[in-house]
Design a protein around this motif. Structure first.
Motif, PDB file in Angstrom:
ATOM      1  N   GLY A 231       7.535  -7.489   7.964  1.00  0.00           N
ATOM      2  CA  GLY A 231       9.093  -7.642   7.943  1.00  0.00           C
ATOM      3  C   GLY A 231       9.782  -8.863   7.340  1.00  0.00           C
ATOM      4  N   GLU A 232       8.716  -9.878   6.968  1.00  0.00           N
ATOM      5  CA  GLU A 232       9.418 -11.185   6.567  1.00  0.00           C
ATOM      6  C   GLU A 232       8.541 -11.396   5.281  1.00  0.00           C
ATOM      7  N   ASP A 233       8.482 -12.765   4.947  1.00  0.00           N
ATOM      8  CA  ASP A 233       8.057 -13.293   3.858  1.00  0.00           C
ATOM      9  C   ASP A 233       6.714 -14.268   4.170  1.00  0.00           C
ATOM     10  N   TYR A 234       5.978 -14.168   5.095  1.00  0.00           N
ATOM     11  CA  TYR A 234       5.086 -15.045   5.397  1.00  0.00           C
ATOM     12  C   TYR A 234       3.831 -14.550   6.273  1.00  0.00           C
ATOM     13  N   ILE A 235       2.695 -15.278   5.956  1.00  0.00           N
ATOM     14  CA  ILE A 235       1.717 -15.250   6.932  1.00  0.00           C
ATOM     15  C   ILE A 235       1.527 -16.147   7.824  1.00  0.00           C
ATOM     16  N   GLN A 236       1.510 -15.622   9.439  1.00  0.00           N
ATOM     17  CA  GLN A 236       1.492 -16.385  10.326  1.00  0.00           C
ATOM     18  C   GLN A 236      -0.047 -16.637  10.741  1.00  0.00           C
ATOM     19  N   VAL A 237      -0.381 -17.972  10.649  1.00  0.00           N
ATOM     20  CA  VAL A 237      -1.706 -18.397  11.057  1.00  0.00           C
ATOM     21  C   VAL A 237      -2.002 -18.674  12.436  1.00  0.00           C
TER      22      VAL A 237
ATOM     23  N   VAL B 226       4.701 -16.328   1.459  1.00  0.00           N
ATOM     24  CA  VAL B 226       4.307 -15.227   0.232  1.00  0.00           C
ATOM     25  C   VAL B 226       5.433 -14.487  -0.239  1.00  0.00           C
ATOM     26  N   PRO B 227       5.364 -13.708  -1.211  1.00  0.00           N
ATOM     27  CA  PRO B 227       6.254 -12.821  -1.431  1.00  0.00           C
ATOM     28  C   PRO B 227       6.425 -11.937  -0.496  1.00  0.00           C
TER      29      PRO B 227
ATOM     30  N   GLY C 232       1.605  -7.106   3.127  1.00  0.00           N
ATOM     31  CA  GLY C 232       0.794  -5.795   3.764  1.00  0.00           C
ATOM     32  C   GLY C 232      -0.492  -6.146   4.384  1.00  0.00           C
ATOM     33  N   MET C 233      -1.083  -6.731   3.831  1.00  0.00           N
ATOM     34  CA  MET C 233      -2.511  -7.059   4.354  1.00  0.00           C
ATOM     35  C   MET C 233      -3.214  -8.236   3.476  1.00  0.00           C
ATOM     36  N   THR C 234      -4.165  -8.994   4.309  1.00  0.00           N
ATOM     37  CA  THR C 234      -5.022  -9.962   3.661  1.00  0.00           C
ATOM     38  C   THR C 234      -6.467  -9.480   3.861  1.00  0.00           C
ATOM     39  N   ILE C 235      -7.163  -9.934   2.765  1.00  0.00           N
ATOM     40  CA  ILE C 235      -8.787  -9.729   2.824  1.00  0.00           C
ATOM     41  C   ILE C 235      -9.165 -11.018   2.286  1.00  0.00           C
ATOM     42  N   PHE C 236     -10.336 -11.362   2.654  1.00  0.00           N
ATOM     43  CA  PHE C 236     -11.194 -12.553   2.148  1.00  0.00           C
ATOM     44  C   PHE C 236     -12.137 -12.401   1.365  1.00  0.00           C
ATOM     45  N   SER C 237     -12.486 -13.186   0.455  1.00  0.00           N
ATOM     46  CA  SER C 237     -13.527 -13.176  -0.408  1.00  0.00           C
ATOM     47  C   SER C 237     -14.893 -13.321   0.644  1.00  0.00           C
TER      48      SER C 237
ATOM     49  N   VAL D 118      -6.857 -16.527  12.275  1.00  0.00           N
ATOM     50  CA  VAL D 118      -6.396 -15.403  12.341  1.00  0.00           C
ATOM     51  C   VAL D 118      -4.886 -15.445  11.386  1.00  0.00           C
ATOM     52  N   TRP D 119      -5.191 -14.582  10.432  1.00  0.00           N
ATOM     53  CA  TRP D 119      -4.076 -14.427   9.261  1.00  0.00           C
ATOM     54  C   TRP D 119      -3.247 -13.255   9.615  1.00  0.00           C
TER      55      TRP D 119
END
Length: 482
Positions: A147-153, A167-168, A172-177, A141-142
């Motif tokens: 409020g910070e600069d990362y994706i918590q996996v 990440v920058p 805001g959001m992740t979507i997967f191919s 789950v990504w």
């Protein structure tokens, strides 16, 4: 033709006749089977002001109840040892058995069993998460920590943190191919989208966003395009989903461009975009040069949207309408509107979310969360409302949200009370705000407001107006209550 040849030809044709002809709805792949709408399906909406999740049966078009994750204001202003605050983002597991719900104010992701509506786990992450999405294989789950600069996996089964992906600033959001190879991550504070390899967790592509503020992203089921919204400038950007990840189009969609999603139906593949400031959804082709094919009035401040499992409907959360609109994707018209909790933000449609039974366990009645006053403001001579306002009942006090448009970009304004309907006389400030580059803004305030605007309190009736601010003082109102 010999009889045996005719028989063999009929065998070839039969799968085409009896299998789903227009397969694959977002976020799945184009070869995924369509799933007809039924009462086993659920529409979920994250109600930010009431801190609930609204649960809707799309077949009967009824609100079944709400899942209460937190308290309304002012109860949530005390230390939050329990309960969630600012329920906002949504995602779901590939098997449709788990709903994940992000709460911005309590930095949490709640995992809910779709069959029983029971919260089975809560994970706490970094400052102000926005959305959480399962990878297509369900293993991770990504969570975009805006409020910070990362994706918590998180682990897809235990929901425990396993790694961070830098990440920058302000993801805001992740979507997967659809094939699960890439994760596309937009930013809400940095004008750059990044593409991440889901196996190596490394950035493999970068795309310049036309503005810093993107809240939402969608990938087409055919694997060719990525669409993301730019809320601050009222535009939508279309990008090649594969290397070199180049921009294909930049569309001028309108003030408070919120979310985008993809529909496949008998007429083809289309992108649906919610334009909050215009209270409408715009529909575009997904060709290399997208064209506008429909504009659909929906109700007040449309926000999140998601297609049904067969693409015949798309459901749109109405942030200031406290409801969800069902759109027929063939006629591109709203066919029903269902009342829900307060200020729905994200939303998802889960086919076969409830494998058996009524699926109404652990649901609560909507109660006073359904109480609200709806108002509109406009400038002199305007043919339609430029600002929609909803004042939601929070019990002891009220929560106001205004979707403001039609103002000068990047200028200070004041939402205020006037004693007179035309805005004349002295003004009492309710909230100060700065407009974005599209001359729009979302404005919020709390206080004893409903009785004042209804004229049911001890004092006289008050009228909402918007006035420019000069030297910290309000000028002549430019929008008045209708």
């Amino acid at each position: 033709m010999k009889l045996s040849q005719i028989y063999m030809a009929s065998l070839v044709l039969m799968p085409a006749l009896f299998s789903p002809a227009f397969a694959g709805q977002a976020p799945g792949a184009a070869n995924a089977p369509d799933i007809p709408i039924s009462s086993r399906d659920r529409v979920y909406l994250s109600d930010q002001t009431s801190n609930t999740v609204s649960v809707v049966d799309p077949a009967s078009e009824k609100l079944l109840g709400v899942i209460r994750l937190g308290d309304p204001t002012p109860g949530n202003l005390s230390p939050l040892y329990k309960g969630q605050l600012l329920v906002h983002g949504m995602g779901f597991s590939p098997d449709h058995r788990t709903l994940d719900v992000v709460s911005i104010g309590s930095n949490s992701v709640a995992f809910i069993d779709t069959a029983t509506n029971r919260v089975k786990h809560i994970s706490y992450v970094g400052r102000s998460p926005h959305e959480a999405m399962f990878t297509p294989d369900g293993k991770e789950v990504w969570v975009t920590v805006r409020g910070e600069d990362y994706i918590q996996v998180l682990d897809g089964k235990t929901y425990q943190p396993i790694r961070r992906i830098t990440v920058p600033n302000g993801p805001g959001m992740t979507i997967f191919s659809p094939d699960g190879k890439y994760g596309y991550v937009v930013s809400s504070f940095t004008p750059e989208m990044v593409v991440i390899n889901t196996k190596t967790h490394k950035i493999v592509g970068r795309v310049k966003q036309a503005s810093p503020f993107s809240p939402d992203v969608a990938a087409t089921p055919d694997g060719k395009q990525v669409w993301f919204t730019l809320k601050d400038i009222g535009k939508t950007q279309v990008v090649n989903a594969k290397p070199p990840f180049n921009t294909l189009a930049l569309l001028d969609t309108g003030p408070i461009t919120n979310h985008v999603n993809i529909v496949r139906n008998a007429q083809g593949q289309f992108a649906y975009v919610t334009i909050g400031g215009l209270s409408e959804v715009k529909v575009f082709t997904t060709s290399d040069h997208p064209e506008l094919v429909a504009t659909i009035p929906t109700g007040e401040l449309p926000h999140g949207l998601w297609p049904s499992g067969d693409g015949t409907r798309i459901y749109v959360g109405l942030e200031n309408g406290n409801g969800v609109a069902a759109i027929d994707t063939t006629s591109n018209k709203v066919i029903s509107t269902i009342h829900t909790g307060q200020a729905p933000q994200g939303m998802v449609y889960l086919p076969n979310a409830v494998p058996n039974g009524p699926g109404t366990e652990n649901l609560s009645p909507i109660g006073t969360s359904g109480d609200a006053v709806h108002l509109t403001l406009a400038s002199s001579g305007a043919t339609k409302a430029e600002t929609t306002v909803t004042v939601n009942n929070q019990g002891l006090i009220d929560a106001l949200e205004a979707g403001v448009t039609g103002l000068v970009p990047k200028k200070p304004y004041m939402l205020a009370f006037s004693d007179n309907a035309d805005g004349s006389g002295s003004l009492e400030p309710v909230a100060k705000f700065m407009t974005n580059p599209a001359g729009a803004q979302i404005v919020v305030a709390i206080g004893p407001l409903r009785k004042a605007v209804e004229g049911k309190g001890a004092g006289p009736r008050r009228y909402l107006v918007i006035a420019p601010i000069t030297d910290d003082k309000p000028g002549t109102p430019v929008q008045v209550q209708r």
